[in-house]
Design a protein around this motif. Sequence first.
Motif, PDB file in Angstrom:
ATOM      1  N   HIS A 100      -0.690   7.576 -12.681  1.00  0.00           N
ATOM      2  CA  HIS A 100      -0.104   6.487 -12.887  1.00  0.00           C
ATOM      3  C   HIS A 100      -0.645   5.492 -13.917  1.00  0.00           C
ATOM      4  CE1 HIS A 100       0.887   2.185 -12.031  1.00  0.00           C
ATOM      5  NE2 HIS A 100       2.197   2.558 -11.915  1.00  0.00           N
ATOM      6  N   SER A 101      -2.317   5.355 -13.764  1.00  0.00           N
ATOM      7  CA  SER A 101      -2.838   4.555 -14.590  1.00  0.00           C
ATOM      8  C   SER A 101      -3.998   5.095 -15.048  1.00  0.00           C
ATOM      9  CB  SER A 101      -3.329   3.087 -13.777  1.00  0.00           C
ATOM     10  OG  SER A 101      -1.960   2.617 -13.490  1.00  0.00           O
ATOM     11  N   ALA A 102      -4.855   4.728 -16.150  1.00  0.00           N
ATOM     12  CA  ALA A 102      -5.994   5.262 -16.613  1.00  0.00           C
ATOM     13  C   ALA A 102      -7.187   4.297 -16.174  1.00  0.00           C
ATOM     14  CB  ALA A 102      -6.086   5.323 -17.952  1.00  0.00           C
ATOM     15  N   ASP A 103      -7.968   4.801 -15.686  1.00  0.00           N
ATOM     16  CA  ASP A 103      -9.349   4.142 -15.142  1.00  0.00           C
ATOM     17  C   ASP A 103      -9.840   3.772 -16.542  1.00  0.00           C
ATOM     18  OD1 ASP A 103     -11.141   6.405 -16.389  1.00  0.00           O
ATOM     19  OD2 ASP A 103     -11.484   7.131 -14.278  1.00  0.00           O
ATOM     20  N   PRO A 104     -11.088   2.790 -16.396  1.00  0.00           N
ATOM     21  CA  PRO A 104     -11.625   2.329 -17.430  1.00  0.00           C
ATOM     22  C   PRO A 104     -11.924   3.289 -18.573  1.00  0.00           C
ATOM     23  CG  PRO A 104     -12.244   0.888 -15.772  1.00  0.00           C
ATOM     24  CD  PRO A 104     -11.702   2.187 -15.153  1.00  0.00           C
ATOM     25  N   SER A 105     -12.683   4.599 -18.344  1.00  0.00           N
ATOM     26  CA  SER A 105     -12.995   5.353 -18.964  1.00  0.00           C
ATOM     27  C   SER A 105     -11.688   6.306 -19.678  1.00  0.00           C
ATOM     28  CB  SER A 105     -13.733   6.572 -18.397  1.00  0.00           C
ATOM     29  OG  SER A 105     -13.096   7.316 -17.497  1.00  0.00           O
ATOM     30  N   GLY A 106     -10.593   5.924 -19.239  1.00  0.00           N
ATOM     31  CA  GLY A 106      -9.262   6.534 -19.930  1.00  0.00           C
ATOM     32  C   GLY A 106      -8.815   7.821 -19.292  1.00  0.00           C
ATOM     33  N   VAL A 107      -9.142   7.821 -18.003  1.00  0.00           N
ATOM     34  CA  VAL A 107      -8.817   9.205 -17.252  1.00  0.00           C
ATOM     35  C   VAL A 107      -7.677   8.701 -16.463  1.00  0.00           C
ATOM     36  CG1 VAL A 107      -9.553  10.945 -15.592  1.00  0.00           C
ATOM     37  CG2 VAL A 107     -11.129  10.443 -17.172  1.00  0.00           C
ATOM     38  N   LEU A 108      -6.491   9.492 -16.515  1.00  0.00           N
ATOM     39  CA  LEU A 108      -5.266   9.223 -15.649  1.00  0.00           C
ATOM     40  C   LEU A 108      -5.982   9.557 -14.150  1.00  0.00           C
ATOM     41  CD1 LEU A 108      -2.381  10.438 -17.969  1.00  0.00           C
ATOM     42  CD2 LEU A 108      -3.192   7.978 -17.419  1.00  0.00           C
ATOM     43  N   ARG A 109      -5.201   8.472 -13.378  1.00  0.00           N
ATOM     44  CA  ARG A 109      -5.745   8.860 -11.906  1.00  0.00           C
ATOM     45  C   ARG A 109      -4.319   8.132 -11.099  1.00  0.00           C
ATOM     46  NH1 ARG A 109     -10.686  10.820 -11.590  1.00  0.00           N
ATOM     47  NH2 ARG A 109     -12.177   9.653 -12.910  1.00  0.00           N
ATOM     48  N   PRO A 110      -4.281   8.908  -9.959  1.00  0.00           N
ATOM     49  CA  PRO A 110      -3.115   8.578  -8.843  1.00  0.00           C
ATOM     50  C   PRO A 110      -3.173   7.218  -8.355  1.00  0.00           C
ATOM     51  CG  PRO A 110      -4.746  10.044  -7.858  1.00  0.00           C
ATOM     52  CD  PRO A 110      -5.238   9.940  -9.350  1.00  0.00           C
ATOM     53  N   THR A 111      -2.029   6.572  -8.178  1.00  0.00           N
ATOM     54  CA  THR A 111      -2.022   5.070  -7.829  1.00  0.00           C
ATOM     55  C   THR A 111      -1.533   5.064  -6.350  1.00  0.00           C
ATOM     56  OG1 THR A 111      -2.152   4.099 -10.003  1.00  0.00           O
ATOM     57  CG2 THR A 111      -1.235   2.874  -8.155  1.00  0.00           C
ATOM     58  N   THR A 112      -1.934   4.538  -5.432  1.00  0.00           N
ATOM     59  CA  THR A 112      -1.201   4.401  -3.906  1.00  0.00           C
ATOM     60  C   THR A 112      -0.391   2.921  -3.853  1.00  0.00           C
ATOM     61  OG1 THR A 112      -2.937   5.533  -3.031  1.00  0.00           O
ATOM     62  CG2 THR A 112      -1.307   4.385  -1.532  1.00  0.00           C
ATOM     63  N   PHE A 113       0.694   2.862  -3.651  1.00  0.00           N
ATOM     64  CA  PHE A 113       1.607   1.790  -3.338  1.00  0.00           C
ATOM     65  C   PHE A 113       1.509   1.194  -2.099  1.00  0.00           C
ATOM     66  CE2 PHE A 113       2.460   3.486  -7.629  1.00  0.00           C
ATOM     67  CZ  PHE A 113       2.634   2.453  -8.387  1.00  0.00           C
ATOM     68  N   PHE A 114       1.363  -0.077  -1.713  1.00  0.00           N
ATOM     69  CA  PHE A 114       1.615  -0.769  -0.580  1.00  0.00           C
ATOM     70  C   PHE A 114       2.397  -1.718  -0.490  1.00  0.00           C
ATOM     71  CE2 PHE A 114      -2.621   1.217  -0.571  1.00  0.00           C
ATOM     72  CZ  PHE A 114      -3.007   1.845   0.919  1.00  0.00           C
ATOM     73  N   PHE A 115       2.863  -1.946   0.988  1.00  0.00           N
ATOM     74  CA  PHE A 115       3.714  -3.319   0.965  1.00  0.00           C
ATOM     75  C   PHE A 115       3.290  -3.790   2.063  1.00  0.00           C
ATOM     76  CE2 PHE A 115       6.193  -0.096   3.186  1.00  0.00           C
ATOM     77  CZ  PHE A 115       6.827  -0.900   4.284  1.00  0.00           C
ATOM     78  N   LYS A 116       3.790  -5.083   2.576  1.00  0.00           N
ATOM     79  CA  LYS A 116       3.567  -5.743   3.706  1.00  0.00           C
ATOM     80  C   LYS A 116       4.788  -6.894   4.027  1.00  0.00           C
ATOM     81  CE  LYS A 116       0.290  -7.877   6.798  1.00  0.00           C
ATOM     82  NZ  LYS A 116      -1.189  -8.512   6.996  1.00  0.00           N
ATOM     83  N   GLN A 117       5.401  -6.696   5.125  1.00  0.00           N
ATOM     84  CA  GLN A 117       6.351  -7.443   5.432  1.00  0.00           C
ATOM     85  C   GLN A 117       5.838  -8.650   6.261  1.00  0.00           C
ATOM     86  OE1 GLN A 117       9.832  -6.627   4.587  1.00  0.00           O
ATOM     87  NE2 GLN A 117      10.057  -8.905   5.132  1.00  0.00           N
ATOM     88  N   LEU A 118       6.120 -10.160   5.780  1.00  0.00           N
ATOM     89  CA  LEU A 118       5.568 -11.171   6.327  1.00  0.00           C
ATOM     90  C   LEU A 118       6.539 -11.745   7.285  1.00  0.00           C
ATOM     91  CD1 LEU A 118       3.906 -12.799   3.290  1.00  0.00           C
ATOM     92  CD2 LEU A 118       2.997 -11.234   5.028  1.00  0.00           C
ATOM     93  N   ALA A 119       6.047 -12.193   8.406  1.00  0.00           N
ATOM     94  CA  ALA A 119       6.838 -12.830   9.568  1.00  0.00           C
ATOM     95  C   ALA A 119       7.496 -13.863   8.937  1.00  0.00           C
ATOM     96  CB  ALA A 119       5.951 -12.997  10.684  1.00  0.00           C
TER      97      ALA A 119
END
Length: 172
Positions: free
Chosen positions: A153-172
């Motif tokens: 999904h995104s490159a780290d600062p050295s330019g290597v593509l890395r996976p990205t974890t997506f999170f969510f939080k439902q608020l009361a």
Amino acid sequence: MKVVRVVAGEFGAVVDGLAEVLVDSVAGGASMGFLLPFGLVEARTWWSRVEPEVAAGRTVLWVAWESSGVVGTIQLKLELEYPNGRHRAEVAKFMVASWARGRGIGRGLLGAVEAAAPGLGVSLLVLDTETDSPAEGLYRSAGWTELGVMPAHSADPSGVLRPTTFFFKQLA
């Protein structure tokens, strides 16, 4: 440590500290959207583009302060363009200086966002982070739910593509 919300007119007092934390985070390998080499000039330039977003109410910004200055920051990007999405916001550019980690600063910043969001009309928070980063543990322990992982999904600062974890939080 104290966490404070920063408004546009206060940027001058925090921009150098924000730039230092951003440079430190990128140098430490955090996937913040920037590639090495990355220095204070580039960081200040980037932060100068955030100030109008804060002034326009599209971004809410907090900083964590200690006696030494800015030690962390977090943003909440509000959805103002589309009426059907005004209940959700993205947590972004969440970082703590490497030398200040492990003392609850990140938890304090995340807590500030979660506490303020309902007052801003936000009931659903979303964020992403590099997969297997230390931040994943913070999000899980704070009650965030993993939505999934996107490979390369995104490159780290050295330019290597890395996976990205997506999170969510439902608020009361």
